[in-house]
Design a protein around this motif. Structure first.
Motif, mmCIF file in Angstrom:
data_model
loop_
_atom_site.group_PDB
_atom_site.id
_atom_site.type_symbol
_atom_site.label_atom_id
_atom_site.label_comp_id
_atom_site.label_asym_id
_atom_site.label_seq_id
_atom_site.Cartn_x
_atom_site.Cartn_y
_atom_site.Cartn_z
ATOM 1 N N ASN A 29 50.672 30.867 53.183
ATOM 2 C CA ASN A 29 51.382 30.398 51.993
ATOM 3 C C ASN A 29 52.478 29.396 52.348
ATOM 4 O OD1 ASN A 29 50.080 31.979 49.871
ATOM 5 N ND2 ASN A 29 50.998 33.751 50.861
ATOM 6 N N TRP A 30 52.727 28.499 51.414
ATOM 7 C CA TRP A 30 53.774 27.468 51.503
ATOM 8 C C TRP A 30 55.033 28.039 50.880
ATOM 9 C CZ3 TRP A 30 56.168 24.017 47.833
ATOM 10 C CH2 TRP A 30 56.641 22.810 48.362
ATOM 11 N N LEU A 31 56.160 28.018 51.580
ATOM 12 C CA LEU A 31 57.399 28.581 51.061
ATOM 13 C C LEU A 31 57.915 27.775 49.874
ATOM 14 C CD1 LEU A 31 57.217 30.224 53.644
ATOM 15 C CD2 LEU A 31 59.662 29.849 53.994
ATOM 16 N N ASN A 32 58.482 28.495 48.893
ATOM 17 C CA ASN A 32 59.014 27.796 47.722
ATOM 18 C C ASN A 32 60.517 27.576 47.838
ATOM 19 O OD1 ASN A 32 60.134 30.293 47.179
ATOM 20 N ND2 ASN A 32 58.888 30.718 45.370
ATOM 21 N N ASP A 33 61.084 26.927 46.820
ATOM 22 C CA ASP A 33 62.508 26.615 46.832
ATOM 23 C C ASP A 33 63.381 27.855 46.767
ATOM 24 O OD1 ASP A 33 61.616 27.127 44.264
ATOM 25 O OD2 ASP A 33 62.893 25.632 43.313
ATOM 26 N N LYS A 34 62.868 28.937 46.168
ATOM 27 C CA LYS A 34 63.656 30.165 46.054
ATOM 28 C C LYS A 34 63.936 30.771 47.425
ATOM 29 C CE LYS A 34 63.469 29.897 41.581
ATOM 30 N NZ LYS A 34 64.659 29.423 40.824
ATOM 31 N N LEU A 35 62.928 30.795 48.285
ATOM 32 C CA LEU A 35 63.089 31.374 49.623
ATOM 33 C C LEU A 35 64.007 30.514 50.489
ATOM 34 C CD1 LEU A 35 59.384 32.448 50.201
ATOM 35 C CD2 LEU A 35 61.328 33.998 49.912
ATOM 36 N N ILE A 36 63.790 29.204 50.454
ATOM 37 C CA ILE A 36 64.651 28.311 51.230
ATOM 38 C C ILE A 36 66.076 28.365 50.696
ATOM 39 C CG2 ILE A 36 65.077 25.909 51.879
ATOM 40 C CD1 ILE A 36 62.032 25.478 51.796
ATOM 41 N N GLY A 37 66.206 28.393 49.373
ATOM 42 C CA GLY A 37 67.529 28.458 48.766
ATOM 43 C C GLY A 37 68.284 29.712 49.148
ATOM 44 N N PHE A 38 67.592 30.857 49.185
ATOM 45 C CA PHE A 38 68.252 32.094 49.603
ATOM 46 C C PHE A 38 68.745 31.982 51.039
ATOM 47 C CE2 PHE A 38 67.462 35.827 52.300
ATOM 48 C CZ PHE A 38 68.615 36.545 51.989
ATOM 49 N N CYS A 39 67.880 31.505 51.943
ATOM 50 C CA CYS A 39 68.281 31.400 53.348
ATOM 51 C C CYS A 39 69.481 30.473 53.503
ATOM 52 C CB CYS A 39 67.106 30.910 54.195
ATOM 53 S SG CYS A 39 65.795 32.137 54.402
ATOM 54 N N PHE A 40 69.464 29.348 52.810
ATOM 55 C CA PHE A 40 70.594 28.420 52.878
ATOM 56 C C PHE A 40 71.869 29.100 52.384
ATOM 57 C CE2 PHE A 40 68.957 23.765 53.014
ATOM 58 C CZ PHE A 40 68.166 24.068 54.102
#
Length: 224
Positions: A29-40
């Protein structure tokens, strides 16, 4: 009883992660903006909060707005981020340049370093997002108070993916490494710590981080 994919797994400041988001941590799966946003957000507010005065890791939704919005609308929108006071500004860029469409097919990382007055672009599929990143850098230039005429844009020789779906994981891992390097003096090179071989481990650790954060901050989550 099986939990629904819309069940909230984590509510952390501005991040809301559902089970459907967590599922994306399973390859291919390709990560979405929600996952990247949480990590940031986690990096800025928790992992590297000792350097919060230096860092700004911009949510991907905000980056998309910066990229597509009229220039005259950006000033009031970006003012709360205090970008002129930050030493390092991170942005996750996707290749969707159509305001009427949702999603995209590739993520890369743009970093502004104030002391060097330059933007550095880390693309795990070298060259794919170069033009998008360069346009965003010049659009952001006045809002980080980068000197006109002296600002540099550099395409970095960073880690490369070996498949078509790990770009978002590379963005998360690269951002974390660079925060460690600039804020904690971490001295091992990026290309030695962020590799195609470590992406599955990073997916697992990101899932663990989501559930650990849910427990720590008392969020409600389905537990499976």
């Amino acid at each position: 009883m099986a939990s629904d994919e819309n069940d909230v797994v984590l509510s952390f400041n501005d991040s809301l992660i559902r089970k459907s988001d967590v599922i994306l941590l399973d390859p291919p799966n390709w990560l979405n903006d929600k996952l990247i946003g949480f990590c940031f957000e986690y990096f800025e507010k928790e992992r590297f909060n000792h350097s919060a005065d230096k860092l700004c890791l911009i949510n991907p939704d905000v980056t998309q707005f910066i990229k597509l919005a009229p220039t005259e609308e950006l000033g009031p929108f970006l003012e709360p981020l205090n970008l002129p006071t930050k030493q390092y500004v991170f942005l996750a860029i996707n290749d969707n340049n159509d305001a009427t469409q949702v999603g995209g097919t590739h993520w890369s990382l743009l970093l502004y370093i104030r002391s060097r007055q330059e933007f550095r672009h880390y693309d795990s599929s070298s060259g794919s997002n170069k033009e998008t990143a360069k346009k965003l850098a010049y659009k952001l230039q006045p809002h980080v108070h980068a000197p006109m005429g002296r600002m540099k844009f550099i395409e970095m020789d960073g880690p490369q993916q070996h498949n078509g779906y790990d770009c978002g994981v590379f963005v998360i891992a690269t951002a974390e490494h660079l925060c460690r390097e600039y804020c904690e003096g971490f001295s091992i090179s990026l290309n030695d710590t962020v590799t195609a071989d470590t992406m599955q481990e990073k997916r697992v650790k990101t899932r663990e981080l989501i559930y650990k954060t849910a427990e720590e901050f008392g969020a409600i989550y389905p537990g499976s």
